[in-house]
Design a protein around this motif. Structure first.
Motif, PDB file in Angstrom:
ATOM      1  N   LYS A  20       0.840  -1.187   0.000  1.00  0.00           N
ATOM      2  CA  LYS A  20       0.000   0.000   0.000  1.00  0.00           C
ATOM      3  C   LYS A  20       0.878   1.240   0.000  1.00  0.00           C
ATOM      4  O   LYS A  20       1.781   1.371   0.808  1.00  0.00           O
ATOM      5  CB  LYS A  20      -0.920  -0.002   1.225  1.00  0.00           C
ATOM      6  N   GLN A  21       0.605   2.154  -0.921  1.00  0.00           N
ATOM      7  CA  GLN A  21       1.349   3.406  -1.009  1.00  0.00           C
ATOM      8  C   GLN A  21       0.567   4.490  -0.268  1.00  0.00           C
ATOM      9  O   GLN A  21      -0.631   4.661  -0.491  1.00  0.00           O
ATOM     10  CB  GLN A  21       1.536   3.802  -2.477  1.00  0.00           C
ATOM     11  N   LYS A 445       8.520   2.241  -9.807  1.00  0.00           N
ATOM     12  CA  LYS A 445       7.097   2.081  -9.565  1.00  0.00           C
ATOM     13  C   LYS A 445       6.494   3.470  -9.734  1.00  0.00           C
ATOM     14  O   LYS A 445       7.011   4.457  -9.192  1.00  0.00           O
ATOM     15  CB  LYS A 445       6.857   1.572  -8.145  1.00  0.00           C
ATOM     16  N   TRP A 447       3.240   6.043  -9.448  1.00  0.00           N
ATOM     17  CA  TRP A 447       1.959   6.257  -8.787  1.00  0.00           C
ATOM     18  C   TRP A 447       1.352   7.578  -9.246  1.00  0.00           C
ATOM     19  O   TRP A 447       2.056   8.556  -9.482  1.00  0.00           O
ATOM     20  CB  TRP A 447       2.138   6.292  -7.271  1.00  0.00           C
ATOM     21  N   GLN A 449      -2.140  10.256  -8.348  1.00  0.00           N
ATOM     22  CA  GLN A 449      -3.199  10.521  -7.377  1.00  0.00           C
ATOM     23  C   GLN A 449      -3.936  11.797  -7.734  1.00  0.00           C
ATOM     24  O   GLN A 449      -3.315  12.833  -8.013  1.00  0.00           O
ATOM     25  CB  GLN A 449      -2.602  10.650  -5.972  1.00  0.00           C
ATOM     26  N   PRO A 456      -3.597   6.925  -3.761  1.00  0.00           N
ATOM     27  CA  PRO A 456      -2.732   6.765  -4.940  1.00  0.00           C
ATOM     28  C   PRO A 456      -3.164   5.547  -5.763  1.00  0.00           C
ATOM     29  O   PRO A 456      -3.709   4.580  -5.235  1.00  0.00           O
ATOM     30  CB  PRO A 456      -1.343   6.550  -4.343  1.00  0.00           C
ATOM     31  N   ILE A 457      -2.908   5.633  -7.043  1.00  0.00           N
ATOM     32  CA  ILE A 457      -3.222   4.548  -7.967  1.00  0.00           C
ATOM     33  C   ILE A 457      -1.938   4.119  -8.667  1.00  0.00           C
ATOM     34  O   ILE A 457      -1.180   4.958  -9.167  1.00  0.00           O
ATOM     35  CB  ILE A 457      -4.263   5.003  -9.016  1.00  0.00           C
ATOM     36  N   ASP A 458      -1.683   2.828  -8.682  1.00  0.00           N
ATOM     37  CA  ASP A 458      -0.510   2.290  -9.365  1.00  0.00           C
ATOM     38  C   ASP A 458      -0.744   2.366 -10.876  1.00  0.00           C
ATOM     39  O   ASP A 458      -1.614   1.683 -11.410  1.00  0.00           O
ATOM     40  CB  ASP A 458      -0.279   0.847  -8.923  1.00  0.00           C
ATOM     41  N   THR A 460       1.944   2.097 -13.085  1.00  0.00           N
ATOM     42  CA  THR A 460       3.203   1.650 -13.685  1.00  0.00           C
ATOM     43  C   THR A 460       2.978   0.997 -15.046  1.00  0.00           C
ATOM     44  O   THR A 460       3.688   1.299 -16.024  1.00  0.00           O
ATOM     45  CB  THR A 460       3.911   0.664 -12.747  1.00  0.00           C
TER      46      THR A 460
END
Length: 512
Positions: A20-21, A445, A447, A449, A456-458, A460
């Motif tokens: 989790k970021q 990676k 991210w 947002q 945040p949304i990945d 990548t």
């Protein structure tokens, strides 16, 4: 032994790829000089029937009451802690004195008839009002200042007069002076005196100047001034571009406040003076709100962009003029707005055409962005590198004929690195970041947002990395940049992107 290395590998993967970021937006309030100003909410309540009627609405009851169209201090709950609440014209004038030539203009004292609940000495009243506004969640309290000594005070020594009021501001914690028109409004020496006294007696007070672009060199902030919202964007961009050539004098901070244009502010490193408010629809008397008309951008349905612009300043603070590292496009884009019924507060009549031009591209601390489109309807494109290394890029739509046009185009922006947050505002076909060296996609990676949200949304796998070029597709920008939108809000996307470098993988598979 094999199981031991598997355990180590799983532990390393947990470290390298966090499950989790945390939010990319700091929780600490912004230190920028952003504020909400009450002038247009005063106008709304009075249905803009007259300037005296508009001034009459500046009262404690409207600020703190719970009647219809009251409780102004409840506005902008997500960003109140980031902004100063600035009371506009007549907070310091008795309620029965509301003309433009009354004797109290420039008094700079919390008026007891407008704020009867706040009693005591001038400093005591002001301190109580400051505390009440802060208790409602705002960063601080400020006020509109008429650029003159109040005639009711008689013949006074200006330095003594303003020293007394600056001491009161300092003692009470009053945060912002929006110094506007008045007998001394275009007197550079008077404004210099006020600024210098402010440094000495109220060092935490922000003193904002206006009315003459030369004043940007002498103060904490300079406001680009009033605009008609149907052509506000090119007017504001042009005014910003025109003052970048000036240099601060002494210890002036010389930050540009571009008023109610949060995405322009983000793209060009400016502070924000918010004027729009959440009371939508017609004025109380049933007529169309001609300051925020429901045509074009329809600004009162674009409150999310205010949130995004202000929260961007938690990541990167506005910065002053003075550097020669800025670029202004020689090509101008011209907005043309055919005026409809109650489209404007100005003198234009229905059927008239309002025109405003601005440079097609402006950048601060970066090369000009490269655009693919050449047609007349393409957006303005702005970009800046902030003092802390953060980068912002913004596309600004166009007012053409009688509609707001947001054409999506392909843009390239050369940047020095991806080690700092990148703010992206507006719509795009695609945005390509061009680096001075190649990178490997597997090393990062990525991210994104929504600046109005917390999650945040990945992204990548949604980003294209080829050698030194990183391309963000427009649909990804829109998906992330509107992921926290308020239902019914019309704002363009606004997001922050962060590249997090992944530690080199240990090549332990050979031991398994």
């Amino acid at each position: 032994m094999k199981y031991f290395f598997v355990t180590i590998l799983l532990a390393l993967n947990t470290l390298v790829y966090p499950q989790k970021q945390k939010s990319l937006i700091p929780s600490t309030p912004s230190r920028a000089g952003d504020y909400f100003c009450t002038w247009n909410i005063q106008g709304y309540l009075s249905s803009y029937l007259s300037s005296p009627a508009q001034r009459a609405e500046m009262t404690g009851a409207n600020m703190f009451g719970h009647g219809k169209f009251q409780n102004w201090v409840s506005f902008y709950p997500k960003i109140r802690k980031d902004m100063t609440f600035v009371m506009d014209d007549s907070w310091d004038i008795p309620v029965n004195e509301d003309s433009r030539d009354n004797q109290y203009l420039g008094m700079v004292e919390v008026n007891a008839t407008r704020f009867p609940l706040f009693t005591g000495t001038p400093a005591g009243r002001m301190k109580k009002l400051v505390q009440a506004v802060k208790a409602a969640g705002w960063k601080g309290l400020g006020g509109w200042i008429c650029a003159q000594e109040a005639p009711v005070a008689g013949t006074v020594d200006p330095k003594t007069y303003w020293t007394e009021r600056l001491n009161t501001a300092n003692e009470s914690g009053f945060a912002y002076w929006k110094v506007d028109w008045g007998k001394q409004s275009r007197n550079a020496d008077w404004r210099k005196m006020l600024t210098q006294l402010g440094r000495q007696y109220a060092p935490n007070l922000v003193i904002e100047h206006a009315t003459d672009e030369h004043f940007i060199s002498i103060g904490d902030a300079y406001r680009t001034y009033d605009v008609e919202n149907i052509i506000a964007q090119p007017t504001t961009i042009a005014r910003i571009a025109h003052v970048l050539k000036y240099k601060p004098t002494g210890d002036a901070k010389s930050i540009i406040n571009c008023e109610d244009e949060p995405y322009i502010a983000a793209g060009l490193g400016c502070a924000i003076g918010v004027m729009r408010h959440p009371f939508v629809g017609n004025l109380p008397n049933g007529t169309i709100d001609f300051v925020f008309p429901p045509v074009g951008r329809n600004l009162k349905l674009r409150l999310d962009e205010v949130v995004r612009g202000v929260r961007w300043h938690r990541i990167a603070e506005p910065f002053g003029i003075g550097s020669d590292n800025y670029q202004i496009d020689n090509q101008l884009l011209k907005d043309k707005w055919t005026v409809g019924y109650r489209d404007t507060w100005g003198s234009a009549k229905v059927g008239d055409t309002l025109k405003a031009s601005a440079p097609a591209r402006v950048s601060r601390g970066l090369p000009l962005p490269l655009v693919s489109a050449t047609d007349a309807a393409r957006p303005f494109v702005l970009s800046s590198r902030y003092a802390n290394g953060a980068i912002a890029i913004a596309t600004i739509g166009r007012g053409l004929n009688h509609e707001y046009v947001t054409e999506k185009i392909t843009i390239e922006q050369h940047i020095p690195d991806i080690n700092h947050p990148i703010g992206i505002f507006g719509d795009y076909a695609s945005l390509t970041l061009v680096l001075p060296q190649n990178i490997k996609a597997d090393d990062y990676k990525i991210w994104g947002q929504d600046l109005a949200g917390e999650t945040p949304i990945d992204i990548t796998k949604k980003i294209i990395v080829q050698n030194n070029r990183i391309t963000l597709p427009g649909d990804v920008i829109r998906m992330v940049g509107l992921s926290a939108k308020t239902k019914g809000d019309l704002s363009d996307p606004g997001l922050v992107v962060k590249f997090i470098r992944i530690n080199n993988h240990l090549k332990i598979s050979k031991y398994l």
